[in-house]
Design a protein around this motif. Sequence first.
Motif, PDB file in Angstrom:
ATOM      1  N   GLU A   1       0.421   0.629   3.247  1.00  0.00           N
ATOM      2  CA  GLU A   1       0.429   1.817   4.084  1.00  0.00           C
ATOM      3  C   GLU A   1      -0.631   2.915   3.763  1.00  0.00           C
ATOM      4  O   GLU A   1      -1.354   3.176   4.664  1.00  0.00           O
ATOM      5  CB  GLU A   1       1.766   2.770   3.802  1.00  0.00           C
ATOM      6  N   LEU A   2      -1.211   3.016   2.351  1.00  0.00           N
ATOM      7  CA  LEU A   2      -2.297   3.621   2.061  1.00  0.00           C
ATOM      8  C   LEU A   2      -3.594   3.051   2.786  1.00  0.00           C
ATOM      9  O   LEU A   2      -4.364   3.701   3.641  1.00  0.00           O
ATOM     10  CB  LEU A   2      -2.499   3.693   0.698  1.00  0.00           C
TER      11      LEU A   2
ATOM     12  N   ALA B   1      -7.451   3.215   9.479  1.00  0.00           N
ATOM     13  CA  ALA B   1      -7.422   4.286  10.949  1.00  0.00           C
ATOM     14  C   ALA B   1      -8.141   5.329  10.663  1.00  0.00           C
ATOM     15  O   ALA B   1      -9.114   5.737  11.625  1.00  0.00           O
ATOM     16  CB  ALA B   1      -5.910   4.712  11.092  1.00  0.00           C
ATOM     17  N   GLU B   2      -8.299   5.965   9.623  1.00  0.00           N
ATOM     18  CA  GLU B   2      -8.955   7.157   9.227  1.00  0.00           C
ATOM     19  C   GLU B   2     -10.665   6.936   9.489  1.00  0.00           C
ATOM     20  O   GLU B   2     -11.350   7.717  10.291  1.00  0.00           O
ATOM     21  CB  GLU B   2      -8.878   7.693   7.996  1.00  0.00           C
TER      22      GLU B   2
ATOM     23  N   ARG C   1      -3.749   0.862   5.380  1.00  0.00           N
ATOM     24  CA  ARG C   1      -3.568   1.085   6.817  1.00  0.00           C
ATOM     25  C   ARG C   1      -4.180   2.293   7.494  1.00  0.00           C
ATOM     26  O   ARG C   1      -4.951   2.536   8.257  1.00  0.00           O
ATOM     27  CB  ARG C   1      -2.349   0.438   7.218  1.00  0.00           C
ATOM     28  N   SER C   2      -3.621   3.441   6.551  1.00  0.00           N
ATOM     29  CA  SER C   2      -4.034   4.624   6.961  1.00  0.00           C
ATOM     30  C   SER C   2      -5.583   5.073   6.753  1.00  0.00           C
ATOM     31  O   SER C   2      -6.252   5.582   7.617  1.00  0.00           O
ATOM     32  CB  SER C   2      -3.291   5.659   6.126  1.00  0.00           C
TER      33      SER C   2
ATOM     34  N   LYS D   1      -9.023  13.289   3.081  1.00  0.00           N
ATOM     35  CA  LYS D   1      -7.916  12.967   3.653  1.00  0.00           C
ATOM     36  C   LYS D   1      -7.441  11.337   2.773  1.00  0.00           C
ATOM     37  O   LYS D   1      -6.103  11.321   2.546  1.00  0.00           O
ATOM     38  CB  LYS D   1      -7.849  12.432   5.026  1.00  0.00           C
TER      39      LYS D   1
ATOM     40  N   ALA E   1      -4.044  10.895   0.467  1.00  0.00           N
ATOM     41  CA  ALA E   1      -3.219   9.762   0.673  1.00  0.00           C
ATOM     42  C   ALA E   1      -2.968   8.904  -0.558  1.00  0.00           C
ATOM     43  O   ALA E   1      -1.851   8.721  -0.770  1.00  0.00           O
ATOM     44  CB  ALA E   1      -3.774   8.662   1.966  1.00  0.00           C
TER      45      ALA E   1
END
Length: 609
Positions: free
Chosen positions: A593-594, A600-601, A596-597, A10, A14
């Motif tokens: 954004e990357l 979260a993952e 933060r993603s 993932k 991303a």
Amino acid sequence: MENLITLVNKLQRACTALGDHGEESALPTLWDSLPAIAVVGGQSSGKSSVLESIVGKDFLPRGSGIVTRRPLVLQLHKIEEGREYAEFMHLPRKKFTDFALVRKEIQDETDRETGRSKQISSVPIHLSIYSPNVVNLTLIDLPGLTKVAVEGQPDSIVKDIEDMVRSFIEKPNCIILAISPANQDLATSDAIKISREVDPKGERTFGVLTKIDLMDKGTDAVDILEGRSYRLQYPWIGVVNRSQADINKSVDMIAARRRERDYFASTPEYKHMAQRMGSEHLGKMLSKHLESVIKSRIPGLQSLINKTIVELEGELKRLGKPIAADAGGKLYTIMEICRIFDQIYKEHLDGVRPGGEKIYNVFDNQLPAALKRLQFDKHLSMENVRKLITEADGYQPHLIAPEQGYRRLIESSLVSIRGPAEAAVDAVHAILKELVHKAINETAELKQYPTLRVEVGNAAFDSLDRMKEESKKATLKLVDMECSYLTVDFFRKLPQDVEKGGNPTHSIFDRYNDSYLRRIGTTVLAYVNMVCASLRNSIPKSIVYCQVREAKRSLLDHFFTELGSKEMKQLSSMLDEDPAVMERRSSLSKRLELYRSAQAEIDAVAWAK
């Protein structure tokens, strides 16, 4: 453990979606921190066949020359049941069940990025394959190393491919899968040569030996497979790929795997190591190793991500918000920036920030010192008093008291106060302008827009200039009022000549004697000092009311009035941000954004565990 490989899958997807390909740039890269297995080999080393054997499908482009011209991030997902299918990240809602079409799409997507000029690109293609016949694994297939450029390619292509491969495998988080053919001297292996450069101790390198079945009769690869010819930290693995005839006949991959197992089990030289040979064992071993590496890297990855998020947020805050597209949004942005500037300016005046105390210094030191320097006693010397008294009397000397002379002496003294009063107005004006400069420099948002910065500064200075003129008028009126009407009670309280024993019947000319003139000078000096003391208190009040109070209340009012009538084009010209800053903000936003993603993952995996 399977969800760890899925997690990295993932994050890699991303990274590609948001422009992080691990290339050198001014932005932090997450790609380089992710554990990955890069497949390295020379042309015709059997690299494509190894990958297809691990997957169990024909799906890679084949042909002469450089076929792989972009990195292929191959993400394998084991499913329990159902039909096998493939998905590309650039075609998220399309499932490929025909793997011949997968091959064609790889070729087409390569051409979209590089054209048909046989150039190479470091922007990866992401391919996910879902099948019950695979293990959970991610591999990055890199362009094959070559020694000669083919027709249509620049001479630099050999070095370009080598540089690209090296840029991937030199990262400490990269596991190298070095593919070497057994029917060639290992010393000439392109994969081993470049792997040795970046991993001289063989701590990150897995050696794979292909084409064992094509070796000359009477020779074998036992010394290599047992690590005697070239030792690596991990055992070498031998594979037997399909022959070109098998490929041409589209021999089933599952059957080819079975035939590979039989080959190692039945060949005397390899029988004792058959259980750790073959593409199936290779896939399982790589999957297990990748999982363990990811697990060990997770804490460091979390720390890196959290630290980078803070850094990116900090830089984005310094760069400020992006510009709105519509007129209303632009107007709101300008007004909001002006409000921030105005608030900072007020804080300087109110003592929250330094600078406002200089105004009090004007009133407490500069103005009193200027008034003191006027030296009224010299102006009211005996000679000057006599001169003004006699001039005021004209042809007819005064009868009882020289009233006109008194007035002239007082007015001529008080008029000189205009100078210090004007100087106080100018001094406060200079301080207010200086505070505008400070407030502009401290308003971070104004640094984004040079034109708006100039406009706001000019508008503030224009307002201060108008306030200065009004203040000067009001302050000088205070002085003029003292000149135009004297305080009668002061003179009524003075002792009269008769009360002092004087004789009013003395000659009028006796009244011009030194004693008499000295008393007039003393009286006028006392009156002027009284007025000075009063103006010393009232001049600051006038200046504060007309300048400081107005600057706090309406510094940009005129600018706001004009702003409401401006067109879209004029508003846009004010928000003329540096294109480099705009591009930097956009890049930082994507990278944030990357991260933060990714945060979260990783957190989701940690909670699940």
